[in-house]
Design a protein around this motif. Structure first.
Motif, PDB file in Angstrom:
ATOM      1  N   ARG A 149       3.858   7.853   6.290  1.00 54.44           N
ATOM      2  CA  ARG A 149       3.925   6.394   6.168  1.00 54.44           C
ATOM      3  C   ARG A 149       5.110   5.959   5.304  1.00 54.44           C
ATOM      4  NH1 ARG A 149      -0.660   3.209   6.512  1.00 54.44           N
ATOM      5  NH2 ARG A 149      -0.470   2.564   4.339  1.00 54.44           N
TER       6      ARG A 149
ATOM      7  N   THR B  22       0.832  -1.207   0.000  1.00 55.07           N
ATOM      8  CA  THR B  22       0.000   0.000   0.000  1.00 55.07           C
ATOM      9  C   THR B  22       0.863   1.252   0.000  1.00 55.07           C
ATOM     10  OG1 THR B  22      -1.693  -1.186   1.263  1.00 55.07           O
ATOM     11  CG2 THR B  22      -1.869   1.197   1.195  1.00 55.07           C
ATOM     12  N   ARG B  23       1.907   1.240   0.806  1.00 56.67           N
ATOM     13  CA  ARG B  23       2.770   2.421   0.899  1.00 56.67           C
ATOM     14  C   ARG B  23       3.534   2.668  -0.399  1.00 56.67           C
ATOM     15  NH1 ARG B  23       4.441   2.900   7.181  1.00 56.67           N
ATOM     16  NH2 ARG B  23       2.878   1.505   8.019  1.00 56.67           N
TER      17      ARG B  23
ATOM     18  N   ASN C 184      -0.300   3.126  -3.307  1.00 59.20           N
ATOM     19  CA  ASN C 184      -1.314   4.142  -3.031  1.00 59.20           C
ATOM     20  C   ASN C 184      -0.722   5.380  -2.366  1.00 59.20           C
ATOM     21  OD1 ASN C 184      -3.499   5.261  -0.926  1.00 59.20           O
ATOM     22  ND2 ASN C 184      -4.566   4.471  -2.720  1.00 59.20           N
ATOM     23  N   ASP C 185       0.118   5.193  -1.351  1.00 56.94           N
ATOM     24  CA  ASP C 185       0.646   6.348  -0.619  1.00 56.94           C
ATOM     25  C   ASP C 185       1.528   7.222  -1.506  1.00 56.94           C
ATOM     26  OD1 ASP C 185      -0.441   6.171   2.034  1.00 56.94           O
ATOM     27  OD2 ASP C 185       0.730   4.368   2.311  1.00 56.94           O
TER      28      ASP C 185
ATOM     29  N   SER D 266       0.274  10.201   3.952  1.00 52.77           N
ATOM     30  CA  SER D 266       0.971   9.207   3.134  1.00 52.77           C
ATOM     31  C   SER D 266       2.482   9.389   3.218  1.00 52.77           C
ATOM     32  CB  SER D 266       0.515   9.324   1.672  1.00 52.77           C
ATOM     33  OG  SER D 266      -0.851   8.986   1.537  1.00 52.77           O
TER      34      SER D 266
ATOM     35  N   LYS E  69      -6.238   9.783   7.669  1.00 54.13           N
ATOM     36  CA  LYS E  69      -5.337   8.835   8.341  1.00 54.13           C
ATOM     37  C   LYS E  69      -6.000   7.467   8.463  1.00 54.13           C
ATOM     38  CE  LYS E  69      -2.855  12.286  11.120  1.00 54.13           C
ATOM     39  NZ  LYS E  69      -2.528  12.757  12.484  1.00 54.13           N
TER      40      LYS E  69
ATOM     41  N   GLN F  26      -6.127   5.341   5.059  1.00 56.04           N
ATOM     42  CA  GLN F  26      -4.928   4.597   4.679  1.00 56.04           C
ATOM     43  C   GLN F  26      -4.798   3.311   5.493  1.00 56.04           C
ATOM     44  OE1 GLN F  26      -4.907   6.820   1.965  1.00 56.04           O
ATOM     45  NE2 GLN F  26      -2.953   5.738   1.911  1.00 56.04           N
TER      46      GLN F  26
ATOM     47  N   ARG G 115      -3.797  14.916   3.390  1.00 55.87           N
ATOM     48  CA  ARG G 115      -3.866  13.487   3.048  1.00 55.87           C
ATOM     49  C   ARG G 115      -2.517  13.002   2.526  1.00 55.87           C
ATOM     50  NH1 ARG G 115      -8.319  10.172  -0.609  1.00 55.87           N
ATOM     51  NH2 ARG G 115      -7.454   8.113  -0.138  1.00 55.87           N
TER      52      ARG G 115
ATOM     53  N   GLN H 246      -0.564   9.182  -3.909  1.00 54.93           N
ATOM     54  CA  GLN H 246      -1.173  10.355  -3.279  1.00 54.93           C
ATOM     55  C   GLN H 246      -0.196  11.531  -3.251  1.00 54.93           C
ATOM     56  OE1 GLN H 246      -4.274  10.773  -2.244  1.00 54.93           O
ATOM     57  NE2 GLN H 246      -4.987   8.673  -2.499  1.00 54.93           N
TER      58      GLN H 246
END
Length: 577
Positions: free
Chosen positions: A305, A114-115, A118-119, A302, A182, A185, A298, A122
């Motif tokens: 993270r 995910t990091r 998606n992160d 990210s 937060k 995520q 947002r 973002q």
């Protein structure tokens, strides 16, 4: 996000030029209402068609220039933001590759995915918006205020009321939205975890007829993401009409009071039209700022993270000693000297006070009950994690002082859980040695007892493997993994329960071939079956992470109770079969 700014450095000229063109675009947009006012007040009121055509051409040219500035700035902003995202992903992937197994367990595979996707996406999106809008919003706002005041200072009092109200709404919106971002995520992490478990465990899921249960489990994780996304969208849905209402009320007020000023002769019609456009530019710039105000928090979540991953220092650090090729080619003696290792969070050590030596030209087998620490021993040699105390040495040199590349270059490793990659059979075997010739690949497969079934497969060595090699049986995958290790022609071979899926005949044939080619290599085998370790030069018997016996099969049958129990239990099973 500040910590990630160095990744924009290679694109500094693209960023600078993009901001410059945004500035020029803003100036062009600010100039257009003034030209329109001139057309109305001078051209239309006086009926001067030549003036209308002349200023109209100016407006067209300014519009075309503004369009060109917009196209160039958008291209450069996209190039810089996309390059930034690519570089951060590459850097994060390279950093994660250096992690020990401890760090992978600390964050979790699904969260890392995910990091990395998606992160970073973002953050990339926000940088693109910053380059496109962050420069434009203040320019349009400040420039619009100057031009509006220039047109009519008294009428500007309407903006003094409207703009602060917009800013207050935006501030309240941001205060409400940031905590929810937060949570989004974290919910995405959870959904990815569930999805990954279901996709990788699809055979188990179906064999136990748990499709309905897993659907419910995924539905719950998916619904959590949906609910929190709906919640944030409800906030946005309520905020946007409210802000548009304020803008429209401000426009009505401008038209109302502007009409009174025109009626009193203090203002012209063209100036009022220009003033309305400047007011719209000011308030839209505030809205652009609102979008940034919403997106930046947002992206900041990210970025935190991503920075958490980048800040993790692996327990396994690269050693400073570079070993020459001559040293890596010669035979290797592996020695465990009072080695103890705890898994994070475990009460008791996985292995405790281990001391034994594996000599070149010999096969050292490790046997014991489930959870006795067999695989842990093998994982300590290539430094998938490091011992808490004691040391592991190769030719007298502590493995922690080795360069990781040099250390792992001389190891041929077959893991307990076989991992094959999407591609051809030849590509998977060549994974152990990228420059391996076809002859070397075929020879490694022959020794691993894989050549026979490979040649019977359609397309032979060019046959495709699906992800994980799931179009082959467990025994076939084990043999391919052994071939991948053998093609490396290593000085140390680590075989972690690599014969468990083989029938006894294939097992015996494979061990016989291994003995022929590993006469100068050090071989460590972890096994569950006594038949696999029966003829080993040295057998290390583990019980609860401690060595309870070392010797040959005959010696251990005389001196080691644990080994006798293992042999007795398996012989009984074989006899029953």
């Amino acid at each position: 996000m500040i910590k990630l700014m160095p990744y924009l450095k290679p694109y500094k000229w693209a960023v600078i030029v993009a901001i410059l063109f945004v500035f020029l675009q803003s100036l062009a947009n600010l100039y257009l209402p003034t030209l329109m006012a001139d057309i109305v007040d001078t051209g239309i009121v006086k009926g001067d068609m030549a003036y209308i055509y002349k200023v109209g051409i100016y407006m067209l040219l300014v519009t075309l220039l503004a369009g060109a500035f917009t196209a160039v700035s958008n291209y450069l902003a996209s190039k810089a933001a996309s390059g930034f995202g690519r570089d951060v992903r590459n850097s994060m992937f390279a950093h994660v590759e250096s992690f020990s197994l401890k760090e992978f367990d600390q964050i979790g595979t699904s969260s890392l995915i995910t990091r990395a996707t998606n992160d970073i996406a973002q953050i990339e999106q926000v940088w693109m918006m910053i380059l496109k809008m962050m420069a434009m919003a203040p320019l349009m706002c400040i420039g619009g205020i100057i031009m509006a005041v220039n047109k009519d200072a008294k009428l500007s009092l309407v903006l003094v009321v409207a703009v602060p109200i917009l800013i207050i709404i935006i501030a309240l919106l941001g205060k409400t939205a940031v905590p929810i971002f937060k949570r989004i995520q974290k919910k995405l992490d959870r959904m990815n975890l569930v999805l990954r478990e279901q996709l990788t465990g699809i055979r188990v899921l179906r064999s136990f007829n748990r499709e309905h249960y897993e659907r419910e489990r995924f539905d719950k994780a998916n619904q959590d993401v949906t609910d929190i996304s709906i919640r944030i969208n409800k906030i946005m849905a309520a905020a946007m009409p409210l802000m548009m209402l304020i803008m429209n009320l401000a426009t009505v007020a401008i038209v109302w009071f502007g009409g009174l000023r025109i009626d009193s002769g203090e203002m012209q019609v063209g100036d009022l039209m220009a003033f309305i456009q400047y007011a719209m530019q000011i308030m839209f710039s505030v809205l652009m700022g609102a979008m940034m105000f919403i997106m930046i928090p947002r992206a900041q979540v990210s970025a935190v993270r991503v920075n958490e991953v980048m800040a993790i220092e692996s327990d396994v650090c690269d050693g400073e000693t570079t070993v020459t090729s001559g040293d890596t080619d010669r035979a290797a003696t592996v020695c465990f000297d009072h080695v103890t290792y705890h898994y994070p969070g475990a009460e008791n050590p996985a292995v405790s006070d281990l001391s034994f030596t594996a000599l070149p030209g010999q096969t050292t087998a490790i046997i014991g009950g489930t959870g006795s620490g067999k695989s842990t021993i093998l994982n300590l040699i290539p430094r998938f994690f490091d011992a808490d105390s004691g040391k592991v040495t190769i030719n007298g040199l502590d493995v922690q002082s080795w360069s990781l590349d040099d250390l792992r270059q001389q190891i041929g490793y077959v893991p307990q859980k076989i991992q094959l990659f999407k591609g051809t059979i030849a590509e998977n075997i060549r994974y152990g040695k990228p420059d391996a010739t076809e002859e070397e690949i075929h020879e490694a497969a022959r020794i691993a007892q894989a050549d026979g079934f490979i040649r019977k497969t359609e397309n032979g060595y060019d046959a495709s493997l699906v992800q994980g090699g799931k179009n082959f049986s467990g025994g076939q995958k084990q043999r391919l993994a052994i071939a991948r290790a053998l093609v490396r022609k290593a000085t140390i071979y680590l075989l972690d329960d690599s014969f468990s899926a083989l029938d006894y005949r294939t097992d015996a044939a494979l061990r016989a071939e291994l003995q022929k080619i590993t006469r100068k290599a050090t071989v460590l085998i972890v096994a569950q079956r006594v038949s696999t370790v029966l003829h080993a030069d040295k057998i290390v018997v583990l019980d609860d992470g401690m060595i309870v016996g070392i010797g040959t099969h005959e010696e251990l049958m005389q001196s080691c109770t644990v080994y006798q129990e293992i042999v007795a239990s398996q012989l009984n099973k074989e006899e029953l079969a």
